[in-house]
Design a protein around this motif. Structure first.
Motif, PDB file in Angstrom:
ATOM      1  N   MET A 268       0.837  -1.200   0.000  1.00  0.00           N
ATOM      2  CA  MET A 268       0.000   0.000   0.000  1.00  0.00           C
ATOM      3  C   MET A 268       0.874   1.254   0.000  1.00  0.00           C
ATOM      4  O   MET A 268       1.856   1.325   0.731  1.00  0.00           O
ATOM      5  CB  MET A 268      -0.900  -0.011   1.236  1.00  0.00           C
ATOM      6  CG  MET A 268      -1.756   1.228   1.411  1.00  0.00           C
ATOM      7  SD  MET A 268      -3.073   0.971   2.608  1.00  0.00           S
ATOM      8  CE  MET A 268      -2.121   0.761   4.121  1.00  0.00           C
ATOM      9  N   PHE A 269       0.468   2.233  -0.789  1.00  0.00           N
ATOM     10  CA  PHE A 269       1.259   3.446  -0.995  1.00  0.00           C
ATOM     11  C   PHE A 269       0.414   4.654  -0.622  1.00  0.00           C
ATOM     12  O   PHE A 269      -0.708   4.801  -1.113  1.00  0.00           O
ATOM     13  CB  PHE A 269       1.732   3.491  -2.453  1.00  0.00           C
ATOM     14  CG  PHE A 269       2.537   2.251  -2.780  1.00  0.00           C
ATOM     15  CD1 PHE A 269       3.902   2.244  -2.621  1.00  0.00           C
ATOM     16  CD2 PHE A 269       1.904   1.061  -3.146  1.00  0.00           C
ATOM     17  CE1 PHE A 269       4.641   1.084  -2.837  1.00  0.00           C
ATOM     18  CE2 PHE A 269       2.631  -0.107  -3.370  1.00  0.00           C
ATOM     19  CZ  PHE A 269       4.002  -0.090  -3.216  1.00  0.00           C
ATOM     20  N   GLU A 270       0.942   5.503   0.254  1.00  0.00           N
ATOM     21  CA  GLU A 270       0.138   6.625   0.776  1.00  0.00           C
ATOM     22  C   GLU A 270       1.044   7.761   1.219  1.00  0.00           C
ATOM     23  O   GLU A 270       2.142   7.531   1.717  1.00  0.00           O
ATOM     24  CB  GLU A 270      -0.685   6.154   1.988  1.00  0.00           C
ATOM     25  CG  GLU A 270       0.169   5.414   3.007  1.00  0.00           C
ATOM     26  CD  GLU A 270      -0.487   5.219   4.377  1.00  0.00           C
ATOM     27  OE1 GLU A 270      -1.437   5.947   4.695  1.00  0.00           O
ATOM     28  OE2 GLU A 270      -0.014   4.355   5.118  1.00  0.00           O
ATOM     29  N   PRO A 271       0.583   9.000   1.052  1.00  0.00           N
ATOM     30  CA  PRO A 271       1.336  10.101   1.650  1.00  0.00           C
ATOM     31  C   PRO A 271       1.342   9.932   3.160  1.00  0.00           C
ATOM     32  O   PRO A 271       0.434   9.320   3.722  1.00  0.00           O
ATOM     33  CB  PRO A 271       0.550  11.344   1.236  1.00  0.00           C
ATOM     34  CG  PRO A 271      -0.823  10.860   0.916  1.00  0.00           C
ATOM     35  CD  PRO A 271      -0.661   9.463   0.411  1.00  0.00           C
ATOM     36  N   VAL A 272       2.355  10.507   3.809  1.00  0.00           N
ATOM     37  CA  VAL A 272       2.471  10.365   5.260  1.00  0.00           C
ATOM     38  C   VAL A 272       1.387  11.172   5.983  1.00  0.00           C
ATOM     39  O   VAL A 272       0.900  10.776   7.035  1.00  0.00           O
ATOM     40  CB  VAL A 272       3.884  10.822   5.711  1.00  0.00           C
ATOM     41  CG1 VAL A 272       3.985  10.895   7.227  1.00  0.00           C
ATOM     42  CG2 VAL A 272       4.955   9.876   5.160  1.00  0.00           C
ATOM     43  N   HIS A 273       0.982  12.275   5.382  1.00  0.00           N
ATOM     44  CA  HIS A 273       0.051  13.166   6.076  1.00  0.00           C
ATOM     45  C   HIS A 273      -1.332  12.545   6.251  1.00  0.00           C
ATOM     46  O   HIS A 273      -1.685  11.565   5.616  1.00  0.00           O
ATOM     47  CB  HIS A 273      -0.058  14.508   5.340  1.00  0.00           C
ATOM     48  CG  HIS A 273      -0.678  14.416   3.968  1.00  0.00           C
ATOM     49  ND1 HIS A 273      -2.021  14.238   3.762  1.00  0.00           N
ATOM     50  CD2 HIS A 273      -0.122  14.485   2.730  1.00  0.00           C
ATOM     51  CE1 HIS A 273      -2.268  14.221   2.465  1.00  0.00           C
ATOM     52  NE2 HIS A 273      -1.136  14.361   1.815  1.00  0.00           N
ATOM     53  N   GLY A 274      -2.105  13.179   7.152  1.00  0.00           N
ATOM     54  CA  GLY A 274      -3.471  12.745   7.396  1.00  0.00           C
ATOM     55  C   GLY A 274      -4.456  13.523   6.543  1.00  0.00           C
ATOM     56  O   GLY A 274      -4.096  14.062   5.485  1.00  0.00           O
ATOM     57  N   SER A 275      -5.695  13.599   7.018  1.00  0.00           N
ATOM     58  CA  SER A 275      -6.772  14.156   6.201  1.00  0.00           C
ATOM     59  C   SER A 275      -6.833  15.682   6.272  1.00  0.00           C
ATOM     60  O   SER A 275      -7.628  16.299   5.571  1.00  0.00           O
ATOM     61  CB  SER A 275      -8.107  13.562   6.660  1.00  0.00           C
ATOM     62  OG  SER A 275      -8.319  13.879   8.029  1.00  0.00           O
ATOM     63  N   ALA A 276      -5.995  16.285   7.134  1.00  0.00           N
ATOM     64  CA  ALA A 276      -5.885  17.748   7.245  1.00  0.00           C
ATOM     65  C   ALA A 276      -7.238  18.458   7.248  1.00  0.00           C
ATOM     66  O   ALA A 276      -7.524  19.280   6.373  1.00  0.00           O
ATOM     67  CB  ALA A 276      -4.994  18.305   6.128  1.00  0.00           C
ATOM     68  N   PRO A 277      -8.078  18.192   8.256  1.00  0.00           N
ATOM     69  CA  PRO A 277      -9.405  18.826   8.295  1.00  0.00           C
ATOM     70  C   PRO A 277      -9.320  20.357   8.283  1.00  0.00           C
ATOM     71  O   PRO A 277     -10.246  21.017   7.806  1.00  0.00           O
ATOM     72  CB  PRO A 277      -9.996  18.340   9.626  1.00  0.00           C
ATOM     73  CG  PRO A 277      -9.207  17.146  10.010  1.00  0.00           C
ATOM     74  CD  PRO A 277      -7.846  17.304   9.400  1.00  0.00           C
ATOM     75  N   ASP A 278      -8.193  20.901   8.766  1.00  0.00           N
ATOM     76  CA  ASP A 278      -8.075  22.370   8.828  1.00  0.00           C
ATOM     77  C   ASP A 278      -7.993  23.020   7.455  1.00  0.00           C
ATOM     78  O   ASP A 278      -8.303  24.198   7.311  1.00  0.00           O
ATOM     79  CB  ASP A 278      -6.869  22.780   9.701  1.00  0.00           C
ATOM     80  CG  ASP A 278      -5.555  22.131   9.278  1.00  0.00           C
ATOM     81  OD1 ASP A 278      -5.592  21.077   8.607  1.00  0.00           O
ATOM     82  OD2 ASP A 278      -4.491  22.682   9.606  1.00  0.00           O
ATOM     83  N   ILE A 279      -7.565  22.280   6.439  1.00  0.00           N
ATOM     84  CA  ILE A 279      -7.475  22.892   5.100  1.00  0.00           C
ATOM     85  C   ILE A 279      -8.304  22.155   4.049  1.00  0.00           C
ATOM     86  O   ILE A 279      -8.352  22.576   2.897  1.00  0.00           O
ATOM     87  CB  ILE A 279      -6.013  22.981   4.601  1.00  0.00           C
ATOM     88  CG1 ILE A 279      -5.385  21.590   4.463  1.00  0.00           C
ATOM     89  CG2 ILE A 279      -5.157  23.849   5.530  1.00  0.00           C
ATOM     90  CD1 ILE A 279      -4.164  21.590   3.543  1.00  0.00           C
TER      91      ILE A 279
END
Ligand code: NAI
Ligand code: MG
Length: 354
Positions: A268-279
């Motif tokens: 599985m390949f994914e950016p490290v960041h999360g869902s960033a609800p603030d932006i």
């Protein structure tokens, strides 16, 4: 034809994954994509992060491309344990690979560092340690409430993770740092050190150092040029790679691969960041981490030339200064996508002969 399961997930995951798919689609490879709308909205509708047979469905694919999972409407431990961790565990994705490299045109927080001076590869153990899920709570709600969370370290998991890291080091600058805390932790990290040393004996050409995690955090900031490949436990790897992302200039740049090295299931390949609800929802999200993760996927699927092309396109777009807000730029997610596609279409970006 290789088949990719796509899970955009939540928040900015749904904004950056489409950019990765556009880039992948521009390469002329025989890839087929199926999208799955799993995540916190799915949880809101059904009470589950993914359908009951979700893992069985994913098992049929050659790889999984994921955005981010998590939203304020669902407790984070529920979303994490309902989707991401079951995928990592079921398919035995025992290596979490995270490259940390300075990109041209991006000003990181470390003064006076140029691209090329910082080029580290983190190999994070991805199945156990502090993320094993062993433990429990008793006397719930009472003043005497107790929580026990037991880190699990097995010879097998340390061994295979160390072996993977050493193989990577052998192909790079032949240096490995093993991150540990075997002064305070008398059992788990002492076993870690012993097993890493045993495996390293089979790689005499690789210089292996043992560094405590606290000293390692400082060294990443002060002497990053001395670091090539790093092998770390699940928790230490998690923390140090967020520091790595900060050194790169933004969490939005950081890429990762969860590798089922022995092929027990898809990786599985994914950016490290999360869902960033603030932006989320504004069109500002930095898609580079997701696109870089797509490059890691191409590498894993054997499209080495295409993976290099995508990485070169990322470098080119950063060099041109097409940067999102998190990097001090003004470009939107869509503008970065357009710049990436233009870089891939440029004469210098030759289709590979693979
Ligand atoms: P986060 O990574 O979503 O955000 C941290 C900070 O980085 C925020 O200020 C955000 O705006 C910024 N950021 C993140 N990605 C960006 C991007 N692509 N472009 C520009 N800026 C970006 O971490 P946070 O806020 O702790 O978690 C939010 C949710 O994401 C939680 O529900 C959490 O559980 C989940 N999460 C999921 C992960 C995954 O799916 N692998 C990893 C980390 C968090
Ligand atoms: Mg993390």
């Amino acid at each position: 034809m290789q088949r990719i399961a796509v899970i955009p997930g939540d928040g900015v995951g749904k904004e950056v994954v489409p950019v990765g798919l556009e880039v992948l689609g521009a390469l002329g490879l025989a890839l087929e994509f199926d999208q799955f709308p799993w995540g916190c909205e799915h949880y809101g509708r059904t009470g589950r992060m993914m359908p009951e047979d979700g893992l069985k469905t994913l098992a049929r694919y050659d790889a999984i491309y994921l955005g981010a999972i998590g939203w304020p409407s669902v407790p984070d431990h529920v979303s994490l344990w309902g989707l991401l961790l079951p995928i990592r565990k079921t398919f035995d994705q025992y290596v979490n690979l995270r490259p940390v490299r300075l990109l041209p045109g991006v000003r990181g927080p470390l003064a006076g560092r140029d691209p090329g001076e910082v080029d580290m590869l983190f190999v994070r153990e991805n199945t156990e340690g502090e993320y094993s899920g062993a433990g429990g709570r008793v006397h719930a709600g009472a003043a005497a409430e107790v929580a026990v969370e037991v880190p699990i370290f097995t010879r097998r998991a340390i061994e295979r993770c160390a072996r993977y890291a050493l193989e990577q080091a052998r192909q790079r600058r032949r240096s490995l740092v093993s991150v540990t805390k075997s002064n305070a932790s008398r059992y788990a990290y002492v076993l870690w050190d012993e097993v890493v040393a045993e495996v390293a004996a089979g790689f005499p050409e690789v210089r292996v150092e043992r560094v405590h995690v606290d000293a390692m955090a400082a060294r990443m900031v002060l002497r990053p040029e001395t670091i090539d490949v790093v092998v770390a436990s699940n928790l230490f790897g998690d923390i140090l790679t967020d520091l790595g992302a900060a050194i790169q200039g933004s969490l939005g740049l950081a890429a990762s691969a969860n590798l089922s090295v022995d092929g027990l299931g898809p990786s599985m390949f994914e950016p490290v960041h999360g869902s960033a609800p603030d932006i989320a929802g504004r069109g500002w999200a930095n898609p580079v981490g997701a696109v870089w993760s797509a490059a890691l996927m191409l590498q894993h699927l054997g499209h080495l030339g295409s993976a290099k092309r995508v990485e070169a396109a990322i470098d080119e777009v950063c060099r041109q200064g097409v940067l999102t807000l998190d990097l001090g730029g003004r470009a939107s997610t869509t503008e970065v996508q357009q710049a990436l596609l233009a870089a891939l279409a440029a004469p210098g970006s030759r289709p590979s002969s693979e």
